[in-house]
Design a protein around this motif. Structure first.
Motif, PDB file in Angstrom:
ATOM      1  N   GLN A   1       0.829  -1.209   0.000  1.00  0.00           N
ATOM      2  CA  GLN A   1       0.000   0.000   0.000  1.00  0.00           C
ATOM      3  C   GLN A   1       0.861   1.255   0.000  1.00  0.00           C
ATOM      4  O   GLN A   1       0.564   2.219  -0.709  1.00  0.00           O
ATOM      5  CB  GLN A   1      -0.919  -0.004   1.221  1.00  0.00           C
TER       6      GLN A   1
ATOM      7  N   TRP B   1       1.652   4.158  -2.985  1.00  0.00           N
ATOM      8  CA  TRP B   1       1.554   5.615  -2.800  1.00  0.00           C
ATOM      9  C   TRP B   1       2.791   6.308  -3.346  1.00  0.00           C
ATOM     10  O   TRP B   1       2.683   7.332  -4.030  1.00  0.00           O
ATOM     11  CB  TRP B   1       1.389   5.968  -1.316  1.00  0.00           C
TER      12      TRP B   1
ATOM     13  N   GLY C   1       0.911   7.101  -6.369  1.00  0.00           N
ATOM     14  CA  GLY C   1       0.116   8.124  -5.692  1.00  0.00           C
ATOM     15  C   GLY C   1       0.790   9.467  -5.529  1.00  0.00           C
ATOM     16  O   GLY C   1       0.253  10.343  -4.851  1.00  0.00           O
TER      17      GLY C   1
ATOM     18  N   SER D   1      -1.644  14.327   0.300  1.00  0.00           N
ATOM     19  CA  SER D   1      -1.439  13.240  -0.650  1.00  0.00           C
ATOM     20  C   SER D   1      -1.694  11.881  -0.001  1.00  0.00           C
ATOM     21  O   SER D   1      -2.362  11.012  -0.589  1.00  0.00           O
ATOM     22  CB  SER D   1      -0.005  13.302  -1.197  1.00  0.00           C
TER      23      SER D   1
ATOM     24  N   ALA E   1      -5.574  11.418   0.557  1.00  0.00           N
ATOM     25  CA  ALA E   1      -6.283  11.129  -0.691  1.00  0.00           C
ATOM     26  C   ALA E   1      -6.045   9.686  -1.127  1.00  0.00           C
ATOM     27  O   ALA E   1      -6.975   8.987  -1.561  1.00  0.00           O
ATOM     28  CB  ALA E   1      -5.825  12.097  -1.780  1.00  0.00           C
ATOM     29  N   TRP E   2      -4.817   9.231  -0.994  1.00  0.00           N
ATOM     30  CA  TRP E   2      -4.491   7.870  -1.418  1.00  0.00           C
ATOM     31  C   TRP E   2      -5.135   6.833  -0.500  1.00  0.00           C
ATOM     32  O   TRP E   2      -5.689   5.822  -0.966  1.00  0.00           O
ATOM     33  CB  TRP E   2      -2.977   7.678  -1.446  1.00  0.00           C
TER      34      TRP E   2
ATOM     35  N   LYS F   1      -7.839   7.090   1.261  1.00  0.00           N
ATOM     36  CA  LYS F   1      -9.284   7.021   0.967  1.00  0.00           C
ATOM     37  C   LYS F   1      -9.532   6.237  -0.317  1.00  0.00           C
ATOM     38  O   LYS F   1     -10.469   5.447  -0.415  1.00  0.00           O
ATOM     39  CB  LYS F   1      -9.861   8.435   0.854  1.00  0.00           C
ATOM     40  N   LYS F   2      -8.663   6.432  -1.270  1.00  0.00           N
ATOM     41  CA  LYS F   2      -8.804   5.755  -2.562  1.00  0.00           C
ATOM     42  C   LYS F   2      -8.717   4.238  -2.414  1.00  0.00           C
ATOM     43  O   LYS F   2      -9.445   3.489  -3.094  1.00  0.00           O
ATOM     44  CB  LYS F   2      -7.737   6.254  -3.529  1.00  0.00           C
ATOM     45  N   ILE F   3      -7.826   3.765  -1.524  1.00  0.00           N
ATOM     46  CA  ILE F   3      -7.649   2.317  -1.387  1.00  0.00           C
ATOM     47  C   ILE F   3      -8.435   1.733  -0.205  1.00  0.00           C
ATOM     48  O   ILE F   3      -8.282   0.563   0.134  1.00  0.00           O
ATOM     49  CB  ILE F   3      -6.152   1.942  -1.277  1.00  0.00           C
TER      50      ILE F   3
ATOM     51  N   GLN G   1     -14.533   7.468   3.766  1.00  0.00           N
ATOM     52  CA  GLN G   1     -14.723   8.643   2.901  1.00  0.00           C
ATOM     53  C   GLN G   1     -15.484   9.738   3.659  1.00  0.00           C
ATOM     54  O   GLN G   1     -16.332   9.460   4.473  1.00  0.00           O
ATOM     55  CB  GLN G   1     -15.518   8.255   1.651  1.00  0.00           C
TER      56      GLN G   1
END
Length: 338
Positions: free
Chosen positions: A117, A121, A125, A325, A328-329, A331-333, A338
């Motif tokens: 993970q 990033w 990311g 950064s 955002a990453w 939350k994306k994974i 959210q």
């Protein structure tokens, strides 16, 4: 006659070529790490140097030096900037005095759950670009992250949730880590690393924020603290591979590309070697001594840690960029709601 002369000249040239010593490298550098001379991580770093020599056909030779060979770990960034050493495998977190953003780049405590993970990033990311911006402000080119896996917490009692941490005496490094544990009512001690083993052995502390399971058990922590949280929950740190900007700017493009590829290989080898060490040490233990937190317990710790990340992000404009950064990453994974 001309044929005989040509053959004679060719034989003479070949004889000289065979007798001549191998040509010297175009670049001879000193790179220092923050690892002990005989450690698994230093051996991986030494292999990186050997790989670079092979990949460049001998054009680059790197002398891979262990911790404190020329300067202390906290001074390596300046040493690389000033070309005292040409590069380093350093601990990113040691440079927070330059900018608090180094802390968020080094270890988003309780954030990522596995190296993949965090590696995503960095490379997908935007993390590498931010790192290069940050290191560039300090006269150093960031080749890439070097990780060694999620760190464990050796303890004298099983710690199965954040509630179990309340009131225990625990060593943690200064910065975000110590702040997070303070919020959980841990009696935090910021002992230097050289004093941790003895403090744990004598009962001055009951647990410690330290290395991976393999690193810890290799040092004998399992003999004085029976339990360990594994896989780790609180720390998935990242070091660096970096080179002096003065050196980097003068390199031809082909060698730059090779070094960047070698940096990614170093990260993979570091993770693999430490994962193997973890597996070997885990296999030697009574399974009851290994405490594995579930997703809800991990999320609970992460939500406490978030408040500390946000506080740290306000310490500098660059820290805010790194923090935004990461958020955002994650939350994306799906690591953050959210």
């Amino acid at each position: 006659m001309r044929s005989i002369i040509r053959k004679t000249l060719l034989a003479s040239v070949m004889a000289v070529a065979v007798a001549a010593p191998a040509s010297a490298a175009d670049y001879n550098w000193k790179f220092q790490s923050f690892w002990q001379a005989t450690s698994t991580n230093q051996k991986v770093f030494e292999q990186f140097a050997a790989n670079v020599k092979t990949m460049t056909g001998g054009r680059i030779e790197i002398e891979p030096m262990a911790v404190d060979s020329i300067v202390p770990p906290g001074e390596m960034l300046d040493a690389v900037k000033n070309n005292i050493i040409q590069g380093m495998n350093g601990s990113t977190g040691y440079f927070v005095n330059k900018d608090p953003a180094f802390g968020l780049l080094a270890d988003l405590n309780a954030g990522y759950e596995n190296p993949a993970q965090l590696e995503m990033w960095f490379w997908q990311g935007g993390g590498v670009e931010l790192a290069r911006e940050l290191y560039g402000k300090n006269g150093v080119y960031y080749l890439g992250p070097v990780m060694w896996g999620a760190e464990s917490i050796p303890s004298k009692m099983p710690l199965k949730s954040i509630a179990d941490f309340k009131g225990i005496k625990m060593r943690a490094p200064e910065g975000m880590s110590a702040t997070i544990w303070n919020k959980l009512d841990v009696g935090v001690s910021t002992l230097p690393g050289t004093e941790v083993y003895t403090a744990l052995e004598r009962g001055k502390i009951e647990a410690t924020d330290w290395g991976t399971l393999g690193m810890n058990d290799e040092l004998g922590y399992n003999k004085i603290a029976e339990y360990a949280i594994y896989p780790g929950i609180h720390s998935l740190p990242s070091g660096d591979l970096a080179i002096s900007m003065k050196v980097w700017d003068k390199l031809p493009d082909d060698l730059k590309s090779i070094l960047e590829m070698a940096a990614r290989d170093l990260n993979r080898e570091s993770l693999a070697a430490n994962a193997v060490l973890d597996f070997e040490m885990a296999a030697k233990r009574d399974p009851k001594t290994l405490i594995n937190w579930g997703p809800e317990q991990r999320l609970e710790l992460r939500e406490v840690a978030q408040t500390v990340w946000a506080e740290w992000a306000e310490k500098s404009p660059m820290a805010k960029k790194v923090y935004d950064s990461h958020i955002a990453w994650m939350k994306k994974i799906g690591l953050l709601r959210q």
